[in-house]
Design a protein around this motif. Structure first.
Motif, PDB file in Angstrom:
ATOM      1  N   GLY A 319       0.816  -1.201   0.000  1.00 30.06           N
ATOM      2  CA  GLY A 319       0.000   0.000   0.000  1.00 30.06           C
ATOM      3  C   GLY A 319       0.854   1.257   0.000  1.00 30.06           C
ATOM      4  N   ALA A 320       0.242   2.378   0.389  1.00 30.75           N
ATOM      5  CA  ALA A 320       0.950   3.652   0.444  1.00 30.75           C
ATOM      6  C   ALA A 320       1.830   3.687   1.686  1.00 30.75           C
ATOM      7  CB  ALA A 320      -0.043   4.814   0.465  1.00 30.75           C
ATOM      8  N   ALA A 321       3.073   4.096   1.518  1.00 28.15           N
ATOM      9  CA  ALA A 321       4.043   4.067   2.617  1.00 28.15           C
ATOM     10  C   ALA A 321       3.790   5.193   3.608  1.00 28.15           C
ATOM     11  CB  ALA A 321       5.459   4.177   2.064  1.00 28.15           C
ATOM     12  N   ALA A 322       4.088   4.900   4.862  1.00 31.79           N
ATOM     13  CA  ALA A 322       4.027   5.885   5.939  1.00 31.79           C
ATOM     14  C   ALA A 322       5.420   6.039   6.539  1.00 31.79           C
ATOM     15  CB  ALA A 322       3.030   5.446   6.997  1.00 31.79           C
ATOM     16  N   TYR A 323       5.562   6.994   7.440  1.00 29.10           N
ATOM     17  CA  TYR A 323       6.829   7.165   8.142  1.00 29.10           C
ATOM     18  C   TYR A 323       6.561   7.716   9.537  1.00 29.10           C
ATOM     19  CZ  TYR A 323       6.255  12.055   6.595  1.00 29.10           C
ATOM     20  OH  TYR A 323       5.764  13.305   6.360  1.00 29.10           O
ATOM     21  N   SER A 324       7.557   7.579  10.394  1.00 25.08           N
ATOM     22  CA  SER A 324       7.524   8.143  11.741  1.00 25.08           C
ATOM     23  C   SER A 324       8.926   8.626  12.064  1.00 25.08           C
ATOM     24  CB  SER A 324       7.066   7.099  12.762  1.00 25.08           C
ATOM     25  OG  SER A 324       7.069   7.629  14.073  1.00 25.08           O
TER      26      SER A 324
END
Length: 541
Positions: A319-324
């Motif tokens: 899916g669409a990548a996330a980050y933290s």
């Protein structure tokens, strides 16, 4: 049934590979595995060239006791936990007395009302805003036409602020009773996709949340609960006994009505500033708490996908990548990403005239062009707004007003390209990244609507984050201000019985009271408070 955790398979594995991996992990023959079901699915993208899927799986075996004995010292092979929800009490048959009242129909109030209704207590739910579909129209009125309804917007109305968000359904709260599972299960009953029960980072998106909120309202009403929309609580009737004890007796509504009530769940959300003032004026114990402020930062989602997944970007299992991200700055401040919305948009989230507030949201598909997240700095009461429990509200309002002026005094948001921000010059034209905020972005210098220590911290953190996420500090990445409603600036302090420290019958709850952050944790807190209310009602007869 047994649960196996940390079972890893390569990205794109065939479906039958999971059963084979279970058999290999347990050292059993094919006929010994009766059934299996995924309990949790995540991915490990730390090595972009070898991304793995990570599973927790519940398995049914012919001889579970023998297998469990062989893996007695293995924490990754354990009995499947019982995640079912059991209410602690039920309303006595023919119960008399006042009905419990819930103020606010956001995630916390929604679950407080639902649990009270399921236990048979027929709650009354007061919501200052409108039903969710009418509220959606008013919210679009601000986004499309720049027209704000102070009682019906992103912050106020059925569903709460979480309705216009990414619909994230994960949290880092301790949850030994699996109350988060109860929240997710009720959402699935209300129409959420079943995959939220297994995904490590589930989300729903705004459009699905709208229909779910409506479904849950009908469930509460079918169980005897009552909604009263466009009923704002104006004041609290609190009696003081000769010994100094304080007890809630009722609520004054803006309609002129008086509602007698002695068990009230206060689930008003983090932007109920007038209610916080009234509570303070009535002597309810309230204190300042930390929150964060900053901007929304946007990049093309494709940049984030490539930075996180490399050549695997676009794989349907990812899916669409996330980050933290997080960075401790030399000025003693911490900059971090907040409420990251893959494939989403930045939205107008003010609830007061003459102020600009930003937030992020996504639909379930997360298919829009840009990724956005809060890019924020921690704010501390003792350091930044000392001296008064409500001083954080004044702090927020000051910078929101500055943002309104910097945006052209029309609910457009002030915006600036990262390259110009780092160089200390106002932006005059858009670059490769077009901002998604509606009703529009006015290019300027964001330093005029952010504290100096925030500006300094941002200028230090941006290159650091750029080394962690390629192109994070790209000169054309867009920053849109200001983000101030990350959490409540106050805590309405409560005791172990979940009641206000100094006012019997008032049960502060959720994000507005300082006890939650996000949809899932707010829902869990609503369940806990509802249980405390129910136990108090039963004890009182």
């Amino acid at each position: 049934m047994l649960r196996i955790t940390e079972l890893k398979l390569p990205l794109g594995h065939p479906p039958e590979a999971l059963a084979a991996a279970i058999r290999d992990r347990l050292g059993i023959a094919p006929e010994e595995l009766i059934d299996h079901a995924v309990a949790r699915r995540a991915h490990d993208a730390r090595r972009k060239s070898a991304i793995q899927m990570v599973y927790s799986v519940d398995v049914t075996l012919k001889d579970e006791a023998a297998v469990l004995a062989r893996f007695a010292d293995d924490r990754h092979v354990q009995p499947t936990p019982d995640t079912g929800y059991r209410p602690p009490v039920q309303a006595p048959a023919g119960r008399r007395g006042l009905r419990p009242v819930v103020i606010g129909a956001g995630p916390c109030g929604l679950f407080a009302g639902l649990i009270l209704a399921q236990m048979g207590f027929r709650p009354i739910i007061l919501e200052r805003g409108k039903v969710v579909r009418e509220r959606t129209k008013d919210t679009w009125g601000l986004w499309r036409r720049g027209v704000l309804n102070p009682e019906s917007n992103v912050q106020f109305g059925e569903g709460g602020a979480g309705t216009f968000s990414d619909g994230k359904l994960y949290s880092q709260i301790k949850d030994p009773r699996f109350l988060g599972r109860k929240v997710l299960t009720e959402f699935v009953k209300a129409g959420a996709p079943e995959e939220i029960l297994t995904e490590a980072h589930p989300h729903i998106g705004t459009f699905r949340l709208v229909t779910m909120v409506e479904s849950m309202r009908r469930t509460i009403q079918d169980l005897g609960g009552e909604y009263r929309f466009e009923h704002r609580v104006e004041d609290f009737d609190i009696a003081t006994a000769p010994d100094g004890g304080r007890r809630l007796r009722g609520l004054h509504l803006h309609t002129g009505e008086y509602l007698e009530a002695d068990h009230v769940v206060l689930a008003v959300g983090h932007s109920a500033r007038g209610t916080f003032q009234t509570l303070y004026d009535r002597g309810v114990h309230i204190e300042a708490k930390p929150f964060s402020m900053g901007v929304r930062i946007e990049h093309p989602q494709s940049w984030i996908d490539r930075a996180r997944f490399g050549t695997c970007a676009g794989h349907p299992d990812l899916g669409a990548a996330a980050y933290s991200l997080s960075h401790h700055c030399s000025n003693g401040r911490t900059v971090y990403s907040f409420c990251m919305c893959p494939g989403g948009r930045v939205v107008a989230a003010t609830s007061e005239e003459g102020r600009v507030v930003t937030n992020g949201m996504s639909q379930y598909s997360r298919a829009e062009f840009n990724a956005n997240s809060g890019f924020v700095v921690g704010i501390d009461p003792e350091r930044d707004y000392p001296g008064h429990p409500l001083a954080g509200i004044d702090f927020q309002r000051h910078w929101e007003s500055r943002a309104f002026v910097a945006g052209g005094s029309s609910y457009q948001a002030p915006g600036q390209k990262v390259g110009d921000f780092l160089a200390g010059r106002a932006s005059t034209e858009f670059g490769e990244v077009m901002p998604s905020y509606k009703p529009g972005v006015h290019l300027t210098d964001l330093a005029q609507c952010l504290p100096d220590f925030v500006v300094d911290a941002f200028r230090e953190a941006l290159p650091v984050f750029g080394r962690q996420i390629a192109n994070y500090d790209h000169p054309d990445a867009m920053m849109t201000g200001v983000e101030t409603r990350t959490s409540s600036p106050v805590r309405i302090t409560r005791g172990r019985d979940f009641q206000s420290l100094n006012t019997v019958g008032l049960f502060p709850a959720g994000e507005g009271a300082g006890y939650a952050g996000g949809i899932l944790s707010a829902g869990v807190d609503g369940i806990k408070v509802a249980e405390a209310v129910a136990q108090s009602l039963v004890a009182a007869g």
